[in-house]
Write an enzyme that holds these catalytic residues in place. Structure first.
Site, PDB file in Angstrom:
ATOM      1  CG  HIS A   1     -99.278 -76.955  32.184  1.00 46.71           C
ATOM      2  ND1 HIS A   1     -99.705 -78.074  31.533  1.00 46.71           N
ATOM      3  CD2 HIS A   1     -98.800 -77.373  33.381  1.00 46.71           C
ATOM      4  CE1 HIS A   1     -99.507 -79.114  32.301  1.00 46.71           C
ATOM      5  NE2 HIS A   1     -98.944 -78.733  33.424  1.00 46.71           N
TER       6      HIS A   1
ATOM      7  CD  GLU B   1     -96.135 -78.445  31.253  1.00 44.08           C
ATOM      8  OE1 GLU B   1     -96.402 -79.661  31.301  1.00 44.08           O
ATOM      9  OE2 GLU B   1     -95.837 -77.769  32.247  1.00 44.08           O
TER      10      GLU B   1
HETATM   11  O1  TA6 Z   1     -96.245 -79.718  34.154  1.00 47.03           O
HETATM   12  C1  TA6 Z   1     -96.183 -80.993  34.611  1.00 47.03           C
HETATM   13  C2  TA6 Z   1     -96.863 -81.053  35.974  1.00 47.03           C
HETATM   14  O2  TA6 Z   1     -96.209 -80.247  36.886  1.00 47.03           O
HETATM   15  C3  TA6 Z   1     -96.980 -82.516  36.423  1.00 47.03           C
HETATM   16  O3  TA6 Z   1     -96.177 -82.773  37.536  1.00 47.03           O
HETATM   17  C4  TA6 Z   1     -98.466 -82.708  36.665  1.00 47.03           C
HETATM   18  O4  TA6 Z   1     -98.803 -82.583  37.947  1.00 47.03           O
HETATM   19  C5  TA6 Z   1     -99.067 -81.661  35.761  1.00 47.03           C
HETATM   20  O5  TA6 Z   1     -98.218 -80.560  35.873  1.00 47.03           O
HETATM   21  C6  TA6 Z   1    -100.511 -81.337  35.971  1.00 47.03           C
HETATM   22  O6  TA6 Z   1    -100.723 -80.612  37.111  1.00 47.03           O
HETATM   23  P1  TA6 Z   1    -102.240 -80.301  37.563  1.00 47.03           P
HETATM   24  O7  TA6 Z   1    -102.090 -79.463  38.803  1.00 47.03           O
HETATM   25  O8  TA6 Z   1    -102.914 -79.565  36.439  1.00 47.03           O
HETATM   26  O9  TA6 Z   1    -102.898 -81.614  37.805  1.00 47.03           O
END
Ligand code: TA6
Length: 303
Positions: free
Chosen positions: A172, A275
């Site tokens: 990510h 990601e």
């Molecule tokens: O990768 C994108 C995502 O799934 C978004 O929907 C957002 O929630 C982000 O990840 C961050 O997630 P987190 O759990 O680290 O706040």
């Protein structure tokens, strides 16, 4: 505060003179890499790369000014490892988003100074960090990180059990950008994407992606390469992937940043998540005794 014994043991066993040392930062232990090519910091919690900058370059990986380094609390920024599910758990909404390994304490199992001057660190998730009620499978998870003029990550899942297991996962990555209005993502054109902000509808990308509002998309059937063009810093970050056909593009913009609470003042203006993963149609099923390796390599080109 991590105990000095642990730090001493890590530095004795895995430290590399003048290249790699372990330090305590807040409540966590960090591996700090400085070699002839680049600098990087990796938290043992989550085996999470927190920074990487080739020498003479602006940082490539973004970390929030308000990131916290507290045990069991996820760190905003860097390269969190999402495993063995991406996003919400398929049928247990009590389970943590993006799996359980980004808050876990990983072990260092190997470090090496490579011939061409890069530094390799291999992390493994201890079985004691696997909540069997959420993941009743006999798997082994390893992350290999190679720090140099390029940054390479390999996330390896080994199925040690007698039955196939299905995972979704992602690296990510939060990229640092000069100014969000100055960047574009190229290489995802004509790919279908799932729009998480529009009732998960499936759409097709027609152009290079520029960002001027919240974006949260899961691109499918992606090719093994895309790039982040940054006109402000006059550079392009090439993203080469292995065994991945899904790419997420995310920026929380203003309102979501406020809800998250740890993005820092105006943080959304200087970051973009691209990601690399195996998500939705691209989930992977790993046969008994087999393994899967999700790989990514980042390289900076100055324009
Ligand atoms: O990768 C994108 C995502 O799934 C978004 O929907 C957002 O929630 C982000 O990840 C961050 O997630 P987190 O759990 O680290 O706040």
């Amino acid at each position: 505060m991590p105990d000095q014994q642990t730090l001493a043991t890590l530095n004795n066993q895995f430290g590399i003179e003048g290249q790699l040392q372990f330090k305590a930062v807040g409540g966590l232990i960090m591996a700090e890499v400085t070699n002839e090519h680049a600098q990087a910091t990796i938290a043992l919690q989550g085996a999470q790369v927190l920074s990487w900058a080739p020498n003479g370059e602006q940082p490539v990986i973004w970390l929030s000014d308000e990131a916290t380094f507290i045990a069991d609390k996820t760190i905003r920024g860097g390269i969190p490892v999402c495993w063995p599910w991406f996003g919400a758990h398929p049928d247990n909404n009590e389970a943590p988003a993006h799996g359980f390994v980004r808050g876990a304490a990983w072990d260092v199992i190997e470090t090496k100074s490579l011939d061409a001057g890069q530094t390799r660190i291999v992390f493994r998730l201890p079985q004691t960090e696997v909540p069997s009620e959420l993941w009743p499978h006999n798997t082994e998870l390893e992350l290999q990180v190679t720090v140099g003029a390029t940054l390479e990550l390999s996330l390896i899942t080994r199925n040690k059990g007698a039955e196939a297991v299905t995972i979704s996962q992602a690296l990510h990555s939060y990229f640092a950008v000069s100014d969000i209005s100055q960047v574009a993502v190229k290489g995802l054109e004509y790919c279908q994407f799932i729009d998480a902000l529009d009732d998960w509808q499936r759409k097709v990308e027609a152009n290079p992606i520029s960002i001027d509002a919240e974006i949260d998309r899961i691109y499918q059937n992606t090719k093994p390469a895309c790039s982040l063009e940054d006109n402000g810093w006059q550079r392009r970050i090439n993203i080469e992937t292995t065994n991945s056909q899904s790419t997420v593009v995310w920026n929380p913009w203003i309102d979501k940043s406020a809800r998250l609470g740890d993005m820092g003042e105006g943080g959304y203006l200087n970051m973009l998540c691209i990601e690399t993963g195996n998500i939705a149609d691209d989930r992977v099923s790993i046969a008994a005794g087999a393994e899967h390796c999700l790989g990514v390599c980042y390289q900076v080109w100055n324009s």
